[in-house]
Design a protein around this motif. Structure first.
Motif, PDB file in Angstrom:
ATOM      1  N   SER A   1     -18.570  44.428  23.904  1.00 22.45           N
ATOM      2  CA  SER A   1     -17.161  44.169  23.625  1.00 22.45           C
ATOM      3  C   SER A   1     -16.673  43.020  24.493  1.00 22.45           C
ATOM      4  N   ILE A   2     -16.170  41.974  23.864  1.00 15.98           N
ATOM      5  CA  ILE A   2     -15.706  40.799  24.606  1.00 15.98           C
ATOM      6  C   ILE A   2     -14.527  41.146  25.502  1.00 15.98           C
ATOM      7  N   GLN A   3     -13.598  41.933  24.999  1.00 15.35           N
ATOM      8  CA  GLN A   3     -12.424  42.273  25.795  1.00 15.35           C
ATOM      9  C   GLN A   3     -12.820  43.045  27.048  1.00 15.35           C
ATOM     10  N   ASP A   4     -13.667  44.049  26.901  1.00 15.23           N
ATOM     11  CA  ASP A   4     -14.123  44.797  28.062  1.00 15.23           C
ATOM     12  C   ASP A   4     -14.965  43.928  28.981  1.00 15.23           C
ATOM     13  N   GLY A   5     -15.596  42.920  28.424  1.00 25.51           N
ATOM     14  CA  GLY A   5     -16.433  42.042  29.225  1.00 25.51           C
ATOM     15  C   GLY A   5     -15.667  41.288  30.291  1.00 25.51           C
ATOM     16  N   ARG A   6     -14.344  41.151  30.116  1.00 22.27           N
ATOM     17  CA  ARG A   6     -13.546  40.460  31.128  1.00 22.27           C
ATOM     18  C   ARG A   6     -13.531  41.216  32.453  1.00 22.27           C
ATOM     19  N   LYS A   7     -13.883  42.491  32.391  1.00 22.27           N
ATOM     20  CA  LYS A   7     -13.908  43.292  33.611  1.00 22.27           C
ATOM     21  C   LYS A   7     -15.013  42.839  34.555  1.00 22.27           C
ATOM     22  N   ALA A   8     -15.853  41.935  34.104  1.00 21.75           N
ATOM     23  CA  ALA A   8     -16.956  41.467  34.940  1.00 21.75           C
ATOM     24  C   ALA A   8     -16.492  40.532  36.047  1.00 21.75           C
TER      25      ALA A   8
END
Length: 656
Positions: free
Chosen positions: A338-345
């Motif tokens: 998920s791209i949106q959740d990927g921002r949590k990186a």
């Protein structure tokens, strides 16, 4: 049990599959062997892929061997201890199925295997992979289509007879393996590495619900071993206790509990020296798909832990627990489909470099975090700010470690998307300086080659990526789509199926199924109301594909074109463009494809599909190729898209 008749019919012999026998710990290598065989035109049968969910495993093995053209035994230390492989060898002998042994490790067969293999053909893959595969393919090819059961490769194979010299070699191999287990593996790496092994001990996965199958824990262990058992840095130990010493001792375990209609899995990576939990994750899986849970655990935990420990392996000192905790949080966001959740990186990556400023892979993580932020940015200004910050982080990573291939492939996605020349330089450099456990450098280079029309080379790069990491949804999906582009739809099907199986949620699985249906023009699949598309898009696509199948019905084609052009612009995607071209509306197809590539920043690979050939003859294509940086790339690199090698190539090829 009713078994099919032995396959001896001459017409069927040609298409009979090659049975791959292997130990669970060698699954990845066995899959590589299978893929290599299939790339040369033969079929193979391998249990990890071809035993259907719910199918009786033993019956499937017997059926497959009964209908096998030949058996390839992937032989290793693990295989040498496998009672199941002994049974398969015995059954192959009874069924008169020729057996070829491909030794992937310098291991002498035990007495039982020495007896079974005494008159068999064998090839040493550990002496040279490519040559051994060529010999294996030649051996398979020499099996008579009429049913002769003895391959003739006397020049390249010999009976398995242990010798003193081979025992000395084996002793050396054992010593070498011990050195690796003790941490000396870092001397083989091209850059400084830690003084501790990158290995996890497989701890217990406890079953907290009595109604869960008793074999679940063993299945989880087998899947995790298979997920990590490759030629990469991170390995798995099944030892009952951590090794002696002061270095960190990482262990992976967890719990499973049925909770209504889901199975809740909590996975933990701990440092057994300090007692700290380095990473934990809680996921719910559908209870009615319990047989898939062990593999899902291996996939979801494996990608994160491999990312974290591989990165840690590049630092010359042991990463403190707190820093590794943050780094694994980055990895979880980085590998989230998920791209949106990927921002949590991004945030945990920033904490890593704040604590350890000279950790090159930490700076690559920051670059990767900004890449995800740029993808999900609300506008172009924010996206460019994120890309700029990401490039600066990648440059810092490369400044610290000139062999940081992770930073290089990530930077290739942060530069101007149409600067194909610089992107290729970065990706080629990444491939040259250090191989990544994830195969990411090959994946991104394959995607780039697809964009510039070098489809055959792209497929090979994506195969390498898939060989390195077959347990990631986008790896399988990219290879599947490339194979369709290369006009190998039958080969693509297995990889589409793998991508669907690896999808993290039903929604993504449905989207992949929709992609497969449109890429392969599967009318029956498109008619499935469960696919994620509007009713009007489904109706227009079905009308178009049916008209295409009618061939000479020009009225139906005309009506289908009108229906496709009447769709709202947001529903006119790649599938619509390719279908318009196939129906003969090449000008409309060109206009739509151009809009997709320019306005939506889609890949130019849409132009290389067979159905789009007429769009390449459109006089507007050369100016578009110039605008997209393609002409400059082809001229500078002295390359051409594959289409220029075809008879009656488009006229723009004359410019190259």
């Amino acid at each position: 049990m009713n078994l099919p008749d032995a396959a001896s019919d001459q017409d069927r012999q040609v298409v009979l599959p090659v049975f791959i026998s292997y130990a669970t710990a060698d699954r990845k290598k066995a899959l590589s062997v299978c893929k290599a065989i299939e790339r040369h035109g033969a079929k193979c049968w391998i249990a990890s892929r071809d035993v259907a969910p719910g199918q009786n495993y033993q019956e499937a093995i017997v059926d497959a061997l009964r209908n096998a053209r030949a058996m390839v035994l992937v032989f290793s230390g693990a295989a040498n201890k496998s009672d199941e492989i002994k049974k398969e060898l015995s059954l192959a002998s009874r069924l008169q199925v020729p057996v070829m042994t491909l030794r992937i490790e310098d291991v002498e067969p035990s007495d039982a295997f020495a007896y079974e293999l005494a008159t068999r053909q064998w090839i040493d893959a550990f002496k040279g992979w490519d040559r051994s595969i060529d010999l294996l393919i030649g051996s398979i090819g020499e099996i008579s289509p009429a049913g002769a059961r003895t391959p003739a490769i006397e020049r390249t194979s010999r009976p398995v007879v242990p010798s003193p010299s081979r025992r000395r070699l084996l002793a050396g191999a054992v010593v070498f393996a011990i050195l690796i287990a003790g941490g000396a593996w870092f001397e083989l790496r091209p850059s400084p590495s830690p003084d501790h092994p990158m290995e996890i001990r497989l701890a217990e996965f406890q079953l907290l619900s009595k109604d869960l199958p008793g074999t679940t824990s063993e299945a989880i262990a087998n899947e995790i071993i298979a997920a990590f058992n490759d030629d990469g840095v991170v390995g798995v130990s099944t030892a009952s206790a951590p090794a002696q010493g002061k270095a960190p001792a990482y262990a992976l375990g967890g719990t499973l509990q049925r909770n209504g209609d889901v199975i809740r899995v909590i996975t933990r990576l701990t440092n057994e020296r300090s007692g700290a939990t380095i990473w934990s994750d809680s996921r719910d899986y559908p209870a009615d798909q319990g047989s898939k849970v062990p593999r899902r655990i291996a996939v979801d935990a494996g990608n994160v832990i491999r990312c974290g420990l591989f990165g840690a392996s590049t630092y010359p000192k042991t990463l403190p627990d707190a820093a590794l905790q943050d780094y694994l949080q980055f990895c979880q966001g980085h590998w989230d489909p998920s791209i949106q959740d990927g921002r949590k990186a991004l945030v945990p990556a920033q904490r890593v470099v704040a604590a350890i400023p000279d950790f090159s892979w930490g700076w690559a993580a920051v670059a990767g975090g900004y890449w995800k932020v740029a993808i999900a940015a609300e506008n172009n200004r924010l996206a460019e700010e994120a890309r700029k910050a990401g490039r600066q982080a990648a440059d810092r990573a490369i400044e610290i470690d000139g062999k940081n291939s992770e930073a290089m492939w990530i930077k290739s996605l942060l530069i101007d998307r149409l600067d194909w020349i610089e992107r290729e330089k970065l990706l080629k450099r990444a491939i040259a300086v250090r191989s990544l456990d994830c195969g990411c450098e090959h994946h991104q280079y394959g995607e780039m080659l697809l964009s510039v029309g070098r489809t055959a080379e792209a497929v090979e790069q994506l195969r390498q990526a898939n060989d390195m990491l077959a347990l990631y949804v986008y790896t399988a999906l990219s290879l599947a789509r490339a194979l369709v582009l290369a006009e190998m739809p039958e080969d693509a099907k297995a990889h589409f199926d793998a991508a669907i199986d690896l999808a993290p949620d039903p929604g993504m699985a449905e989207w992949i199924a929709f992609t497969e249906a449109t890429d392969t023009a599967d009318i029956e699949a498109l008619d499935d109301p469960g696919l994620p598309m509007t009713a009007e898009l489904r109706a227009a696509l079905l009308e178009g594909y049916r008209a295409l199948a009618s061939r000479k019905d020009t009225v139906a084609k005309g009506q289908a074109i009108k229906a496709l052009l009447a769709l709202p612009k947001e529903q006119q995607g790649n599938a619509v463009a390719r279908l318009l071209a196939g129906l003969g509306a090449s000008r409309d197809a060109f206009q739509l494809a151009s809009r997709i590539v320019i306005e939506r920043e889609g890949s130019p690979s849409i132009f290389w599909y067979r159905s789009m050939r007429e769009t390449l003859r459109d006089p507007r294509f050369p100016p578009l190729a110039q605008r997209l940086g393609l002409l400059k790339y082809w001229e500078t690199t002295r390359t051409k898209p594959d289409v220029c090698q075809e008879p009656n190539a488009p006229r723009f090829c004359e410019m190259l």
